[in-house]
Motif scaffolding. Sequence first.
Motif, PDB file in Angstrom:
ATOM      1  N   ARG A  18       0.825  -1.196   0.000  1.00  0.00           N
ATOM      2  CA  ARG A  18       0.000   0.000   0.000  1.00  0.00           C
ATOM      3  C   ARG A  18       0.874   1.267   0.000  1.00  0.00           C
ATOM      4  O   ARG A  18       0.497   2.291  -0.582  1.00  0.00           O
ATOM      5  CB  ARG A  18      -0.910  -0.002   1.228  1.00  0.00           C
ATOM      6  N   GLN A  19       2.053   1.197   0.609  1.00  0.00           N
ATOM      7  CA  GLN A  19       2.905   2.369   0.745  1.00  0.00           C
ATOM      8  C   GLN A  19       3.861   2.577  -0.429  1.00  0.00           C
ATOM      9  O   GLN A  19       4.199   3.717  -0.767  1.00  0.00           O
ATOM     10  CB  GLN A  19       3.747   2.257   2.029  1.00  0.00           C
ATOM     11  N   VAL A  20       4.302   1.481  -1.039  1.00  0.00           N
ATOM     12  CA  VAL A  20       5.367   1.560  -2.052  1.00  0.00           C
ATOM     13  C   VAL A  20       4.843   1.043  -3.385  1.00  0.00           C
ATOM     14  O   VAL A  20       4.320  -0.075  -3.462  1.00  0.00           O
ATOM     15  CB  VAL A  20       6.601   0.741  -1.616  1.00  0.00           C
ATOM     16  N   ALA A  21       4.994   1.859  -4.432  1.00  0.00           N
ATOM     17  CA  ALA A  21       4.489   1.488  -5.756  1.00  0.00           C
ATOM     18  C   ALA A  21       5.394   0.471  -6.429  1.00  0.00           C
ATOM     19  O   ALA A  21       6.564   0.309  -6.067  1.00  0.00           O
ATOM     20  CB  ALA A  21       4.360   2.736  -6.625  1.00  0.00           C
ATOM     21  N   CYS A  22       4.841  -0.185  -7.446  1.00  0.00           N
ATOM     22  CA  CYS A  22       5.579  -1.222  -8.155  1.00  0.00           C
ATOM     23  C   CYS A  22       6.622  -0.637  -9.104  1.00  0.00           C
ATOM     24  O   CYS A  22       7.746  -1.123  -9.175  1.00  0.00           O
ATOM     25  CB  CYS A  22       4.601  -2.113  -8.925  1.00  0.00           C
ATOM     26  N   TRP A  23       6.249   0.411  -9.837  1.00  0.00           N
ATOM     27  CA  TRP A  23       7.124   0.927 -10.890  1.00  0.00           C
ATOM     28  C   TRP A  23       7.670   2.323 -10.605  1.00  0.00           C
ATOM     29  O   TRP A  23       8.799   2.627 -10.975  1.00  0.00           O
ATOM     30  CB  TRP A  23       6.360   0.965 -12.222  1.00  0.00           C
ATOM     31  N   LEU A  24       6.869   3.187  -9.995  1.00  0.00           N
ATOM     32  CA  LEU A  24       7.294   4.576  -9.776  1.00  0.00           C
ATOM     33  C   LEU A  24       7.881   4.744  -8.384  1.00  0.00           C
ATOM     34  O   LEU A  24       7.184   4.558  -7.382  1.00  0.00           O
ATOM     35  CB  LEU A  24       6.101   5.530  -9.959  1.00  0.00           C
ATOM     36  N   PRO A  25       9.157   5.087  -8.264  1.00  0.00           N
ATOM     37  CA  PRO A  25       9.793   5.215  -6.956  1.00  0.00           C
ATOM     38  C   PRO A  25       9.198   6.355  -6.130  1.00  0.00           C
ATOM     39  O   PRO A  25       8.740   7.366  -6.663  1.00  0.00           O
ATOM     40  CB  PRO A  25      11.264   5.502  -7.293  1.00  0.00           C
ATOM     41  N   ARG A  26       9.197   6.165  -4.811  1.00  0.00           N
ATOM     42  CA  ARG A  26       8.826   7.227  -3.888  1.00  0.00           C
ATOM     43  C   ARG A  26       9.913   8.295  -3.863  1.00  0.00           C
ATOM     44  O   ARG A  26      11.085   8.007  -4.100  1.00  0.00           O
ATOM     45  CB  ARG A  26       8.664   6.662  -2.472  1.00  0.00           C
ATOM     46  N   LEU A  27       9.527   9.520  -3.565  1.00  0.00           N
ATOM     47  CA  LEU A  27      10.521  10.570  -3.397  1.00  0.00           C
ATOM     48  C   LEU A  27      11.228  10.427  -2.052  1.00  0.00           C
ATOM     49  O   LEU A  27      12.420  10.743  -1.928  1.00  0.00           O
ATOM     50  CB  LEU A  27       9.854  11.946  -3.495  1.00  0.00           C
ATOM     51  N   ARG A  28      10.485   9.938  -1.057  1.00  0.00           N
ATOM     52  CA  ARG A  28      11.065   9.702   0.268  1.00  0.00           C
ATOM     53  C   ARG A  28      10.955   8.218   0.592  1.00  0.00           C
ATOM     54  O   ARG A  28       9.941   7.599   0.329  1.00  0.00           O
ATOM     55  CB  ARG A  28      10.346  10.525   1.334  1.00  0.00           C
ATOM     56  N   PRO A  29      12.008   7.630   1.167  1.00  0.00           N
ATOM     57  CA  PRO A  29      11.970   6.208   1.458  1.00  0.00           C
ATOM     58  C   PRO A  29      10.968   5.878   2.562  1.00  0.00           C
ATOM     59  O   PRO A  29      10.764   6.661   3.494  1.00  0.00           O
ATOM     60  CB  PRO A  29      13.398   5.899   1.904  1.00  0.00           C
ATOM     61  N   VAL A  30      10.327   4.722   2.449  1.00  0.00           N
ATOM     62  CA  VAL A  30       9.436   4.260   3.488  1.00  0.00           C
ATOM     63  C   VAL A  30      10.276   3.875   4.698  1.00  0.00           C
ATOM     64  O   VAL A  30      11.401   3.392   4.557  1.00  0.00           O
ATOM     65  CB  VAL A  30       8.603   3.057   2.982  1.00  0.00           C
TER      66      VAL A  30
END
Length: 315
Positions: free
Chosen positions: A296-308
Amino acid sequence: MNPFTAGFRGGARLGRAYFAAQAIAGALWWLGVFTSDVVRTATLGELDAVAIAVFDVPLFVVASALAAAGSRAALWVLLPWTALVSAGMALYATITGLAGWGALLMIAAMLGSTAAGLLVTMGWIPAERLLVGPLGFRLARPAGRLGHLGRTGAQIVVFWGLFLVVLPAAIVLVEARWQLDIALPAAVRLIGLMLVVAASGLGLWAAFTMSTRGEGTPLPSAMPHRLVIAGPYRYVRNPMAVAGIAQGVAVGLIAGSWLVVVYALCGSLLWNWVVRPLEEADLESRFGADFVAYRRQVACWLPRLRPVPVPAATD
C-alpha cells in the motif's frame, strides 16, 4: 482462484475483440498489398501476392472474423495457418533478406492469436504453467550470507548474459538481415550507456540487499525467507524488475536497435501481467498484513521521493 486468472474474467470477450481487430487489420493489409508497391515489397518481397491471397484471405482474415463471432472451429484453422505462415515468412526473410516487415507482422499475429485463442477457449491464460524450473516459486535453501551472495552472483551472470547479451545480439542480427534496422543518432547510444550504468547499479544494489537482508535471492526458485524493506526496496517495490527493463531498453539504445527496445518493453508487460500477480500473491500468503501494508505504501514501478521507514524487525 489464481490471481492471474482473476485478472482475466471476461477473457473470452477480450479474445474475440482481438480477433475482430486482426480480421480488420488483415483485410486492410491485403488492400494495401494490391494498391501499394511499397507495402507489397516490404511485406511480401518477391512472393506472388495473388497466390498467397488465395489461401491467406480465407484462412487468416475470414477465420479471424469467424473466431471473433464465436466460432471455436475457426481457431483450428487460424492458429496452425498463422504458425505455418510465420515460420515460412521468417525463413524466407532470413534467406533472401526480403519481406522482413511481413515476417515480423506474422510473428506478432501468431503470438497474439495464440494468446487470444487461450482467452476464447479457457477464459484466461494459464500463467502459472510458465513459472517452472528456475522460475518456480520456492524458498531458498538455508545458507550463510556468502552462500546467498554467491547464488545471487551466479544468477546475475546467467540471466544478464542471456537476456541482455545473447538474446539482444540475436535480435540485432535478425533486424539487420530482415532490413528492419533504423539509423539512430549517436546521442542515443550515449543515453543508453548512461542508462545501463544506472540501471545495473540499481540491480546490483537490490540483489545485494535481497541476499543479505532476505536470506535468499531475487530468483523465484530461491526466494527470501524474510520480507525485505531496505535499500532500494524502500523506494520502489520491485527494483530488480525496474532495473532489468531499464537495462534492456539501454542495451537497445546502445545497439541502435528499436526491436531490442520493443523486446525489453514486452518483457515488462509479461512480468507485470504474468509474474508479478503470482509473486505478490505468494508474498501476501507468507507475510500477510506486513506485505499488504508495504504494498500500500510503495508502488511497483514509480519510486517514492522519500523512502518508506524501515520496520524495526528488519533494520
